[in-house]
Design a protein around this motif. Structure first.
Motif, PDB file in Angstrom:
ATOM      1  N   ARG A  21      32.761  44.878  41.688  1.00 48.28           N
ATOM      2  CA  ARG A  21      33.089  43.567  41.123  1.00 48.28           C
ATOM      3  C   ARG A  21      34.312  43.755  40.224  1.00 48.28           C
ATOM      4  O   ARG A  21      34.288  44.563  39.288  1.00 48.28           O
ATOM      5  N   TYR A  22      35.368  43.008  40.515  1.00 46.14           N
ATOM      6  CA  TYR A  22      36.616  43.159  39.761  1.00 46.14           C
ATOM      7  C   TYR A  22      36.595  42.311  38.492  1.00 46.14           C
ATOM      8  O   TYR A  22      36.138  41.164  38.494  1.00 46.14           O
ATOM      9  N   LEU A  23      37.101  42.891  37.426  1.00 48.93           N
ATOM     10  CA  LEU A  23      37.227  42.195  36.152  1.00 48.93           C
ATOM     11  C   LEU A  23      38.686  42.255  35.724  1.00 48.93           C
ATOM     12  O   LEU A  23      39.247  43.347  35.581  1.00 48.93           O
ATOM     13  N   VAL A  24      39.276  41.110  35.543  1.00 46.19           N
ATOM     14  CA  VAL A  24      40.651  41.048  35.035  1.00 46.19           C
ATOM     15  C   VAL A  24      40.584  41.028  33.516  1.00 46.19           C
ATOM     16  O   VAL A  24      40.101  40.059  32.917  1.00 46.19           O
ATOM     17  N   ASN A  25      41.022  42.098  32.894  1.00 48.08           N
ATOM     18  CA  ASN A  25      41.058  42.153  31.438  1.00 48.08           C
ATOM     19  C   ASN A  25      42.412  41.636  30.946  1.00 48.08           C
ATOM     20  O   ASN A  25      43.419  41.746  31.644  1.00 48.08           O
ATOM     21  N   ARG A  26      42.400  41.058  29.745  1.00 56.28           N
ATOM     22  CA  ARG A  26      43.594  40.404  29.193  1.00 56.28           C
ATOM     23  C   ARG A  26      44.108  39.367  30.186  1.00 56.28           C
ATOM     24  O   ARG A  26      45.304  39.289  30.519  1.00 56.28           O
ATOM     25  N   ALA A  27      43.164  38.557  30.649  1.00 56.13           N
ATOM     26  CA  ALA A  27      43.445  37.620  31.742  1.00 56.13           C
ATOM     27  C   ALA A  27      44.408  36.515  31.358  1.00 56.13           C
ATOM     28  O   ALA A  27      44.954  35.833  32.235  1.00 56.13           O
ATOM     29  N   VAL A  36      31.408  51.158  34.591  1.00 58.22           N
ATOM     30  CA  VAL A  36      32.649  50.468  34.220  1.00 58.22           C
ATOM     31  C   VAL A  36      33.775  51.448  34.494  1.00 58.22           C
ATOM     32  O   VAL A  36      33.864  52.507  33.867  1.00 58.22           O
ATOM     33  N   PHE A  37      34.627  51.083  35.453  1.00 59.22           N
ATOM     34  CA  PHE A  37      35.608  52.026  35.979  1.00 59.22           C
ATOM     35  C   PHE A  37      36.991  51.383  36.032  1.00 59.22           C
ATOM     36  O   PHE A  37      37.128  50.170  36.206  1.00 59.22           O
ATOM     37  N   ALA A  38      38.019  52.208  35.868  1.00 60.66           N
ATOM     38  CA  ALA A  38      39.400  51.764  36.064  1.00 60.66           C
ATOM     39  C   ALA A  38      40.196  52.960  36.568  1.00 60.66           C
ATOM     40  O   ALA A  38      40.006  54.077  36.091  1.00 60.66           O
ATOM     41  N   PRO A  39      41.072  52.753  37.545  1.00 60.79           N
ATOM     42  CA  PRO A  39      41.853  53.870  38.088  1.00 60.79           C
ATOM     43  C   PRO A  39      43.061  54.232  37.233  1.00 60.79           C
ATOM     44  O   PRO A  39      43.873  55.054  37.630  1.00 60.79           O
ATOM     45  N   LYS A  40      43.141  53.626  36.062  1.00 62.77           N
ATOM     46  CA  LYS A  40      44.264  53.905  35.154  1.00 62.77           C
ATOM     47  C   LYS A  40      43.788  53.710  33.726  1.00 62.77           C
ATOM     48  O   LYS A  40      42.991  52.805  33.446  1.00 62.77           O
ATOM     49  N   GLY A  41      44.253  54.558  32.829  1.00 60.43           N
ATOM     50  CA  GLY A  41      43.888  54.433  31.428  1.00 60.43           C
ATOM     51  C   GLY A  41      44.620  53.301  30.742  1.00 60.43           C
ATOM     52  O   GLY A  41      45.555  52.711  31.287  1.00 60.43           O
ATOM     53  N   VAL A  97      26.168  48.588  40.722  1.00 58.98           N
ATOM     54  CA  VAL A  97      27.413  47.821  40.736  1.00 58.98           C
ATOM     55  C   VAL A  97      28.487  48.610  40.004  1.00 58.98           C
ATOM     56  O   VAL A  97      28.210  49.302  39.018  1.00 58.98           O
ATOM     57  N   ILE A  98      29.719  48.534  40.522  1.00 59.05           N
ATOM     58  CA  ILE A  98      30.887  49.127  39.870  1.00 59.05           C
ATOM     59  C   ILE A  98      31.746  47.988  39.348  1.00 59.05           C
ATOM     60  O   ILE A  98      32.234  47.154  40.134  1.00 59.05           O
ATOM     61  N   ILE A  99      31.897  47.919  38.040  1.00 61.07           N
ATOM     62  CA  ILE A  99      32.756  46.908  37.427  1.00 61.07           C
ATOM     63  C   ILE A  99      34.131  47.546  37.262  1.00 61.07           C
ATOM     64  O   ILE A  99      34.332  48.399  36.390  1.00 61.07           O
ATOM     65  N   GLU A 100      35.050  47.157  38.128  1.00 64.10           N
ATOM     66  CA  GLU A 100      36.371  47.789  38.130  1.00 64.10           C
ATOM     67  C   GLU A 100      37.366  46.900  37.396  1.00 64.10           C
ATOM     68  O   GLU A 100      37.567  45.733  37.754  1.00 64.10           O
ATOM     69  N   ILE A 101      37.991  47.462  36.386  1.00 62.68           N
ATOM     70  CA  ILE A 101      38.886  46.700  35.531  1.00 62.68           C
ATOM     71  C   ILE A 101      40.315  46.758  36.055  1.00 62.68           C
ATOM     72  O   ILE A 101      40.833  47.834  36.389  1.00 62.68           O
ATOM     73  N   VAL A 102      40.932  45.607  36.142  1.00 62.99           N
ATOM     74  CA  VAL A 102      42.323  45.498  36.561  1.00 62.99           C
ATOM     75  C   VAL A 102      43.055  44.627  35.541  1.00 62.99           C
ATOM     76  O   VAL A 102      42.454  43.734  34.929  1.00 62.99           O
ATOM     77  N   THR A 103      44.322  44.903  35.318  1.00 64.78           N
ATOM     78  CA  THR A 103      45.139  44.089  34.427  1.00 64.78           C
ATOM     79  C   THR A 103      46.388  43.649  35.180  1.00 64.78           C
ATOM     80  O   THR A 103      46.662  44.114  36.293  1.00 64.78           O
ATOM     81  N   TYR A 104      47.148  42.760  34.581  1.00 65.08           N
ATOM     82  CA  TYR A 104      48.397  42.294  35.183  1.00 65.08           C
ATOM     83  C   TYR A 104      49.492  43.334  34.960  1.00 65.08           C
ATOM     84  O   TYR A 104      50.476  43.105  34.247  1.00 65.08           O
ATOM     85  N   ASP A 105      49.295  44.476  35.559  1.00 62.58           N
ATOM     86  CA  ASP A 105      50.206  45.605  35.440  1.00 62.58           C
ATOM     87  C   ASP A 105      50.381  46.194  36.829  1.00 62.58           C
ATOM     88  O   ASP A 105      49.392  46.471  37.535  1.00 62.58           O
ATOM     89  N   SER A 106      51.598  46.374  37.259  1.00 57.09           N
ATOM     90  CA  SER A 106      51.852  46.777  38.641  1.00 57.09           C
ATOM     91  C   SER A 106      51.233  48.132  38.982  1.00 57.09           C
ATOM     92  O   SER A 106      50.708  48.332  40.077  1.00 57.09           O
ATOM     93  N   THR A 107      51.259  49.076  38.044  1.00 54.71           N
ATOM     94  CA  THR A 107      50.672  50.390  38.307  1.00 54.71           C
ATOM     95  C   THR A 107      49.155  50.303  38.449  1.00 54.71           C
ATOM     96  O   THR A 107      48.561  50.913  39.350  1.00 54.71           O
ATOM     97  N   THR A 108      48.542  49.534  37.574  1.00 47.91           N
ATOM     98  CA  THR A 108      47.091  49.361  37.652  1.00 47.91           C
ATOM     99  C   THR A 108      46.691  48.719  38.976  1.00 47.91           C
ATOM    100  O   THR A 108      45.728  49.140  39.627  1.00 47.91           O
TER     101      THR A 108
END
Length: 383
Positions: A304-310, A140-145, A271-282
Protein backbone atom coordinates in the motif's frame (compact mmCIF):
# COMPACT_ATOMS: atom_id res chain seq x y z
CA UNK A 1 16.78 -20.43 16.99
CA UNK A 2 14.44 -23.21 15.83
CA UNK A 3 12.29 -22.81 12.73
CA UNK A 4 9.19 -20.65 13.08
CA UNK A 5 6.88 -23.60 12.24
CA UNK A 6 8.08 -25.57 15.27
CA UNK A 7 5.13 -26.32 17.55
CA UNK A 8 5.48 -25.25 21.18
CA UNK A 9 3.82 -27.82 23.46
CA UNK A 10 2.69 -27.59 27.09
CA UNK A 11 1.61 -30.76 28.91
CA UNK A 12 -0.49 -31.05 32.07
CA UNK A 13 0.12 -34.57 33.37
CA UNK A 14 0.48 -35.81 36.95
CA UNK A 15 1.57 -39.41 36.22
CA UNK A 16 5.39 -39.41 36.01
CA UNK A 17 5.55 -42.54 33.83
CA UNK A 18 3.23 -41.03 31.21
CA UNK A 19 5.10 -37.74 31.22
CA UNK A 20 8.41 -39.53 30.82
CA UNK A 21 7.05 -41.63 27.94
CA UNK A 22 5.93 -38.50 26.06
CA UNK A 23 9.27 -36.82 26.72
CA UNK A 24 11.03 -39.79 25.19
CA UNK A 25 8.90 -39.65 22.05
CA UNK A 26 9.48 -35.92 21.65
CA UNK A 27 13.24 -36.23 22.14
CA UNK A 28 13.43 -38.22 18.90
CA UNK A 29 12.18 -35.36 16.71
CA UNK A 30 12.54 -31.57 16.25
CA UNK A 31 9.12 -30.44 15.00
CA UNK A 32 7.66 -30.11 18.49
CA UNK A 33 9.35 -28.27 21.38
CA UNK A 34 8.24 -29.30 24.86
CA UNK A 35 7.98 -26.16 26.98
CA UNK A 36 7.08 -27.76 30.29
CA UNK A 37 5.18 -30.57 32.04
CA UNK A 38 2.86 -29.34 34.78
CA UNK A 39 1.72 -31.77 37.44
CA UNK A 40 -0.88 -29.46 39.01
CA UNK A 41 -3.79 -28.00 37.07
CA UNK A 42 -4.04 -25.02 39.42
CA UNK A 43 -0.92 -23.49 37.86
CA UNK A 44 -1.91 -24.16 34.24
CA UNK A 45 -3.54 -20.87 33.27
CA UNK A 46 -0.64 -18.83 34.63
CA UNK A 47 1.85 -21.00 32.73
CA UNK A 48 -0.20 -20.75 29.53
CA UNK A 49 -0.13 -16.96 29.76
CA UNK A 50 3.58 -17.00 30.46
CA UNK A 51 4.80 -19.60 27.95
CA UNK A 52 2.29 -19.04 25.10
CA UNK A 53 2.27 -22.61 23.75
CA UNK A 54 0.83 -23.54 20.35
CA UNK A 55 -0.83 -26.71 21.67
CA UNK A 56 -1.77 -27.98 25.15
CA UNK A 57 -2.17 -31.62 26.19
CA UNK A 58 -4.30 -32.24 29.30
CA UNK A 59 -4.77 -35.64 30.97
CA UNK A 60 -8.50 -36.28 31.34
CA UNK A 61 -7.74 -38.25 34.51
CA UNK A 62 -5.71 -35.42 36.07
CA UNK A 63 -6.13 -35.44 39.84
CA UNK A 64 -5.72 -32.69 42.41
CA UNK A 65 -7.85 -29.68 43.27
CA UNK A 66 -8.58 -29.05 39.57
CA UNK A 67 -9.46 -32.22 37.70
CA UNK A 68 -8.77 -32.76 33.98
CA UNK A 69 -12.27 -31.93 32.61
CA UNK A 70 -12.49 -28.84 34.81
CA UNK A 71 -9.12 -27.62 33.58
CA UNK A 72 -10.18 -28.04 29.94
CA UNK A 73 -13.30 -26.01 30.74
CA UNK A 74 -11.24 -23.28 32.42
CA UNK A 75 -8.85 -23.03 29.46
CA UNK A 76 -11.82 -22.76 27.10
CA UNK A 77 -13.52 -20.06 29.18
CA UNK A 78 -10.28 -18.09 29.45
CA UNK A 79 -10.28 -17.76 25.63
CA UNK A 80 -6.52 -18.19 25.40
CA UNK A 81 -6.75 -19.07 21.71
CA UNK A 82 -4.82 -22.36 21.99
CA UNK A 83 -6.06 -25.84 20.98
CA UNK A 84 -6.32 -28.51 23.68
CA UNK A 85 -5.71 -32.24 23.14
CA UNK A 86 -7.20 -34.46 25.83
CA UNK A 87 -5.19 -37.52 26.83
CA UNK A 88 -7.40 -40.43 27.89
CA UNK A 89 -7.70 -44.22 28.10
CA UNK A 90 -10.01 -46.65 26.25
CA UNK A 91 -12.06 -47.13 29.42
CA UNK A 92 -12.82 -43.40 29.43
CA UNK A 93 -13.81 -42.66 25.82
CA UNK A 94 -14.14 -39.02 24.81
CA UNK A 95 -14.97 -37.13 21.61
CA UNK A 96 -13.69 -33.96 19.99
CA UNK A 97 -16.01 -31.09 20.87
CA UNK A 98 -14.82 -27.61 19.95
CA UNK A 99 -17.74 -26.04 21.80
CA UNK A 100 -16.27 -27.12 25.14
CA UNK A 101 -12.62 -26.66 24.18
CA UNK A 102 -11.60 -30.21 23.14
CA UNK A 103 -9.75 -30.01 19.82
CA UNK A 104 -8.15 -33.44 19.76
CA UNK A 105 -8.21 -36.82 21.51
CA UNK A 106 -5.18 -38.99 22.21
CA UNK A 107 -5.96 -42.40 23.67
CA UNK A 108 -3.32 -44.48 25.42
CA UNK A 109 -1.39 -46.44 24.40
CA UNK A 110 -0.13 -44.37 21.47
CA UNK A 111 2.94 -44.26 19.26
CA UNK A 112 5.24 -41.39 18.44
CA UNK A 113 3.60 -41.12 15.02
CA UNK A 114 0.14 -40.85 16.59
CA UNK A 115 1.37 -38.21 19.05
CA UNK A 116 2.94 -36.08 16.34
CA UNK A 117 -0.07 -36.46 14.05
CA UNK A 118 -2.54 -35.40 16.76
CA UNK A 119 -0.46 -32.35 17.65
CA UNK A 120 -0.03 -31.25 14.03
CA UNK A 121 -3.71 -31.84 13.19
CA UNK A 122 -5.01 -30.02 16.25
CA UNK A 123 -2.86 -26.99 15.54
CA UNK A 124 -3.67 -26.87 11.82
CA UNK A 125 -7.43 -27.29 12.26
CA UNK A 126 -7.56 -24.76 15.08
CA UNK A 127 -5.74 -22.14 13.03
CA UNK A 128 -8.11 -22.74 10.12
CA UNK A 129 -11.07 -22.30 12.46
CA UNK A 130 -10.07 -18.86 13.60
CA UNK A 131 -12.64 -16.42 12.33
CA UNK A 132 -10.33 -13.44 12.31
CA UNK A 133 -6.58 -13.05 12.27
CA UNK A 134 -5.99 -11.24 15.55
CA UNK A 135 -2.58 -9.87 14.66
CA UNK A 136 -1.68 -7.52 11.84
CA UNK A 137 2.00 -7.21 10.88
CA UNK A 138 2.88 -4.01 9.03
CA UNK A 139 6.25 -3.11 7.56
CA UNK A 140 6.88 0.59 6.91
CA UNK A 141 9.35 0.66 4.05
CA UNK A 142 10.95 3.14 1.66
CA UNK A 143 13.60 2.47 -1.00
CA UNK A 144 15.30 5.76 -0.16
CA UNK A 145 16.21 7.52 3.07
CA UNK A 146 15.02 10.95 4.12
CA UNK A 147 11.33 10.41 3.34
CA UNK A 148 10.07 10.40 6.94
CA UNK A 149 9.80 6.63 7.28
CA UNK A 150 10.74 6.31 10.95
CA UNK A 151 8.56 9.25 11.95
CA UNK A 152 5.59 7.70 10.14
CA UNK A 153 6.24 4.26 11.65
CA UNK A 154 6.42 5.62 15.21
CA UNK A 155 3.30 7.75 14.89
CA UNK A 156 1.39 4.96 13.11
CA UNK A 157 2.18 2.57 15.98
CA UNK A 158 0.98 5.12 18.53
CA UNK A 159 -2.18 5.79 16.48
CA UNK A 160 -2.91 2.05 16.44
CA UNK A 161 -2.49 2.01 20.20
CA UNK A 162 -4.97 4.86 20.46
CA UNK A 163 -7.47 2.68 18.58
CA UNK A 164 -7.24 0.07 21.31
CA UNK A 165 -4.69 -2.15 19.61
CA UNK A 166 -1.98 -3.66 21.80
CA UNK A 167 0.94 -2.56 19.67
CA UNK A 168 4.65 -3.26 19.44
CA UNK A 169 7.05 -1.31 17.22
CA UNK A 170 10.16 -3.10 15.97
CA UNK A 171 13.25 -1.11 15.01
CA UNK A 172 14.08 -3.01 11.83
CA UNK A 173 16.96 -0.68 11.03
CA UNK A 174 19.24 -3.10 12.83
CA UNK A 175 22.53 -1.39 12.02
CA UNK A 176 21.72 2.20 12.84
CA UNK A 177 18.87 1.95 15.35
CA UNK A 178 16.78 4.85 14.08
CA UNK A 179 14.21 4.57 16.87
CA UNK A 180 16.85 4.47 19.58
CA UNK A 181 18.06 7.85 18.30
CA UNK A 182 14.61 9.34 17.75
CA UNK A 183 13.33 8.44 21.22
CA UNK A 184 16.56 9.33 23.08
CA UNK A 185 16.82 5.80 24.47
CA UNK A 186 19.90 5.12 26.63
CA UNK A 187 22.64 3.20 24.85
CA UNK A 188 22.53 0.45 27.50
CA UNK A 189 18.79 -0.20 27.06
CA UNK A 190 18.06 -3.85 26.09
CA UNK A 191 17.72 -4.68 22.41
CA UNK A 192 16.51 -7.48 20.18
CA UNK A 193 19.80 -9.26 20.90
CA UNK A 194 18.86 -9.64 24.57
CA UNK A 195 16.05 -12.07 23.81
CA UNK A 196 17.14 -15.63 24.64
CA UNK A 197 17.81 -17.86 21.63
CA UNK A 198 16.26 -21.02 23.07
CA UNK A 199 13.13 -20.53 25.10
CA UNK A 200 11.41 -17.18 24.67
CA UNK A 201 8.55 -16.47 27.07
CA UNK A 202 6.36 -13.43 27.52
CA UNK A 203 8.34 -12.45 30.61
CA UNK A 204 11.44 -12.23 28.41
CA UNK A 205 9.64 -9.68 26.26
CA UNK A 206 8.71 -7.51 29.22
CA UNK A 207 12.35 -7.50 30.32
CA UNK A 208 13.64 -6.50 26.88
CA UNK A 209 10.99 -4.23 25.36
CA UNK A 210 11.23 -0.48 25.84
CA UNK A 211 7.96 0.89 27.21
CA UNK A 212 7.31 4.23 25.57
CA UNK A 213 5.28 6.85 27.50
CA UNK A 214 2.82 6.84 24.58
CA UNK A 215 1.68 3.37 25.64
CA UNK A 216 3.32 1.22 22.97
CA UNK A 217 6.17 -1.26 23.40
CA UNK A 218 9.33 -0.99 21.30
CA UNK A 219 11.82 -3.71 20.39
CA UNK A 220 15.03 -1.79 19.86
CA UNK A 221 17.82 -2.49 17.41
CA UNK A 222 21.29 -3.38 18.73
CA UNK A 223 23.27 -0.40 20.08
CA UNK A 224 26.26 -0.97 17.79
CA UNK A 225 26.43 -1.36 14.00
CA UNK A 226 28.42 -4.59 13.94
CA UNK A 227 25.98 -6.29 16.34
CA UNK A 228 23.35 -6.49 13.61
CA UNK A 229 25.30 -9.40 12.11
CA UNK A 230 24.47 -11.49 15.17
CA UNK A 231 20.88 -11.93 13.94
CA UNK A 232 19.71 -14.25 11.17
CA UNK A 233 16.36 -14.76 9.40
CA UNK A 234 15.39 -17.65 11.67
CA UNK A 235 15.81 -15.39 14.69
CA UNK A 236 13.43 -12.90 13.07
CA UNK A 237 10.89 -15.62 12.33
CA UNK A 238 10.98 -16.84 15.92
CA UNK A 239 10.63 -13.37 17.41
CA UNK A 240 7.71 -12.46 15.14
CA UNK A 241 6.02 -15.77 15.92
CA UNK A 242 6.02 -14.93 19.63
CA UNK A 243 5.02 -11.30 19.14
CA UNK A 244 2.02 -12.45 17.11
CA UNK A 245 0.76 -14.28 20.18
CA UNK A 246 1.02 -11.23 22.39
CA UNK A 247 0.20 -8.17 20.25
CA UNK A 248 -2.71 -7.19 18.04
CA UNK A 249 -0.57 -4.92 15.85
CA UNK A 250 3.11 -5.24 14.97
CA UNK A 251 4.72 -2.29 13.16
CA UNK A 252 8.21 -2.72 11.70
CA UNK A 253 10.33 0.34 10.89
CA UNK A 254 12.40 -1.07 8.01
CA UNK A 255 15.74 0.02 6.66
CA UNK A 256 15.94 1.13 3.04
CA UNK A 257 17.70 -1.84 1.49
CA UNK A 258 16.95 -5.51 0.87
CA UNK A 259 18.86 -8.35 2.49
CA UNK A 260 17.95 -11.67 4.09
CA UNK A 261 16.87 -10.05 7.35
CA UNK A 262 14.67 -7.47 5.67
CA UNK A 263 13.15 -10.11 3.42
CA UNK A 264 12.29 -12.11 6.55
CA UNK A 265 10.45 -9.05 7.88
CA UNK A 266 8.70 -8.42 4.56
CA UNK A 267 7.74 -12.07 4.04
CA UNK A 268 6.09 -12.15 7.48
CA UNK A 269 4.20 -8.89 6.91
CA UNK A 270 0.51 -8.79 6.11
CA UNK A 271 0.96 -5.41 4.50
CA UNK A 272 3.92 -3.31 3.33
CA UNK A 273 3.33 0.42 3.69
CA UNK A 274 5.72 1.87 1.14
CA UNK A 275 6.45 5.57 1.45
CA UNK A 276 6.91 7.70 -1.64
CA UNK A 277 7.43 11.46 -1.93
CA UNK A 278 7.34 13.94 -4.81
CA UNK A 279 11.02 13.34 -5.48
CA UNK A 280 12.27 11.89 -8.74
CA UNK A 281 14.86 9.61 -7.11
CA UNK A 282 12.35 8.22 -4.64
CA UNK A 283 9.85 7.56 -7.43
CA UNK A 284 12.51 5.85 -9.55
CA UNK A 285 13.55 3.60 -6.65
CA UNK A 286 9.92 2.83 -5.81
CA UNK A 287 9.29 1.60 -9.35
CA UNK A 288 12.44 -0.54 -9.20
CA UNK A 289 11.37 -2.09 -5.89
CA UNK A 290 7.93 -2.81 -7.33
CA UNK A 291 9.60 -4.94 -10.01
CA UNK A 292 11.57 -6.75 -7.33
CA UNK A 293 8.46 -7.42 -5.24
CA UNK A 294 6.72 -8.86 -8.29
CA UNK A 295 9.71 -11.13 -8.93
CA UNK A 296 9.60 -12.33 -5.34
CA UNK A 297 5.94 -13.15 -5.75
CA UNK A 298 4.33 -10.55 -3.50
CA UNK A 299 0.77 -9.80 -4.64
CA UNK A 300 0.05 -6.19 -5.50
CA UNK A 301 -2.47 -6.07 -2.64
CA UNK A 302 0.34 -6.62 -0.10
CA UNK A 303 1.84 -3.20 -0.89
CA UNK A 304 0.00 0.00 0.00
CA UNK A 305 1.59 3.26 -1.13
CA UNK A 306 1.68 6.30 1.13
CA UNK A 307 2.54 9.70 -0.27
CA UNK A 308 4.30 11.60 2.49
CA UNK A 309 4.41 15.41 2.39
CA UNK A 310 1.52 15.11 -0.02
CA UNK A 311 0.91 18.85 -0.07
CA UNK A 312 4.47 19.58 -1.30
CA UNK A 313 4.60 18.33 -4.90
CA UNK A 314 7.78 20.23 -5.79
CA UNK A 315 7.01 20.36 -9.51
CA UNK A 316 5.88 16.71 -9.79
CA UNK A 317 2.14 16.30 -10.21
CA UNK A 318 0.14 13.60 -8.36
CA UNK A 319 -0.91 12.14 -11.71
CA UNK A 320 2.78 11.62 -12.57
CA UNK A 321 3.20 9.54 -9.42
CA UNK A 322 0.10 7.51 -10.29
CA UNK A 323 1.41 6.82 -13.78
CA UNK A 324 4.80 5.73 -12.43
CA UNK A 325 3.27 3.41 -9.84
CA UNK A 326 0.57 2.12 -12.15
CA UNK A 327 -2.14 2.97 -9.63
CA UNK A 328 -3.34 5.66 -7.26
CA UNK A 329 -1.56 5.64 -3.86
CA UNK A 330 -3.85 4.42 -1.10
CA UNK A 331 -2.73 6.90 1.59
CA UNK A 332 -1.47 10.44 1.95
CA UNK A 333 0.05 12.41 4.82
CA UNK A 334 0.54 16.16 4.61
CA UNK A 335 3.66 17.99 5.75
CA UNK A 336 3.97 19.97 8.95
CA UNK A 337 7.67 20.68 9.34
CA UNK A 338 7.41 22.71 12.51
CA UNK A 339 5.30 20.15 14.40
CA UNK A 340 7.29 17.16 13.15
CA UNK A 341 10.69 18.67 13.99
CA UNK A 342 9.55 19.82 17.43
CA UNK A 343 7.97 16.45 18.23
CA UNK A 344 10.99 14.49 17.00
CA UNK A 345 13.37 16.68 18.97
CA UNK A 346 11.33 16.00 22.08
CA UNK A 347 10.97 12.28 21.29
CA UNK A 348 7.17 12.41 21.41
CA UNK A 349 4.62 11.39 18.75
CA UNK A 350 2.91 14.30 17.04
CA UNK A 351 -0.36 12.33 16.97
CA UNK A 352 -0.47 12.85 20.76
CA UNK A 353 1.28 16.22 20.94
CA UNK A 354 -1.19 17.79 18.51
CA UNK A 355 -3.99 15.34 17.66
CA UNK A 356 -6.05 17.98 15.85
CA UNK A 357 -3.29 18.87 13.39
CA UNK A 358 -3.97 17.79 9.83
CA UNK A 359 -0.88 15.57 9.75
CA UNK A 360 -2.07 13.80 12.93
CA UNK A 361 -5.52 13.23 11.45
CA UNK A 362 -3.91 11.79 8.32
CA UNK A 363 -1.91 9.27 10.36
CA UNK A 364 -4.95 8.39 12.47
CA UNK A 365 -6.86 7.77 9.23
CA UNK A 366 -3.98 5.62 7.99
CA UNK A 367 -4.17 3.46 11.12
CA UNK A 368 -7.91 3.05 10.80
CA UNK A 369 -7.70 2.25 7.07
CA UNK A 370 -5.03 -0.40 7.62
CA UNK A 371 -7.10 -2.12 10.30
CA UNK A 372 -10.25 -1.99 8.17
CA UNK A 373 -8.37 -3.41 5.17
CA UNK A 374 -7.24 -6.29 7.37
CA UNK A 375 -10.80 -7.02 8.44
CA UNK A 376 -12.00 -6.96 4.83
CA UNK A 377 -9.21 -9.33 3.78
CA UNK A 378 -10.05 -11.70 6.63
CA UNK A 379 -13.74 -11.66 5.73
CA UNK A 380 -12.91 -12.38 2.09
CA UNK A 381 -10.76 -15.31 3.16
CA UNK A 382 -13.67 -16.84 5.07
CA UNK A 383 -16.15 -16.53 2.19
Amino acid sequence: MPPSDQTRLLIVEDVPQVAQYIRGLLNAQSRVKLLDVLTDGSHALASITELRPDVIIVDALLQGRIKGPKLVEMIHEAQVGIPVIVLTVPQNPMEIDHSIGIHGILAMPFSGFELMTRIATARKEFEEMQTFATTRVMSVFAPKGGVGKTTIAFNLAVALGQLGQKTVLIDGSLQFGDLRSLLKVPVDAPSILDLPTDRIAESDLSDVLWRDPSGIDILLAPPRIEMAEMLNPRDIDKILSLLRRVYASIVIDMSSYLNDINLAFLDASDVIIEIVTYDSTTIHNTVAIADTFRSIGYPASKVRYLVNRADSPGGIEPIDVERALGRKPEHRVVSDGRLVVQSNNEGVPFVLASPEAEISRDVARLASDILNAGRVAAAAGRS
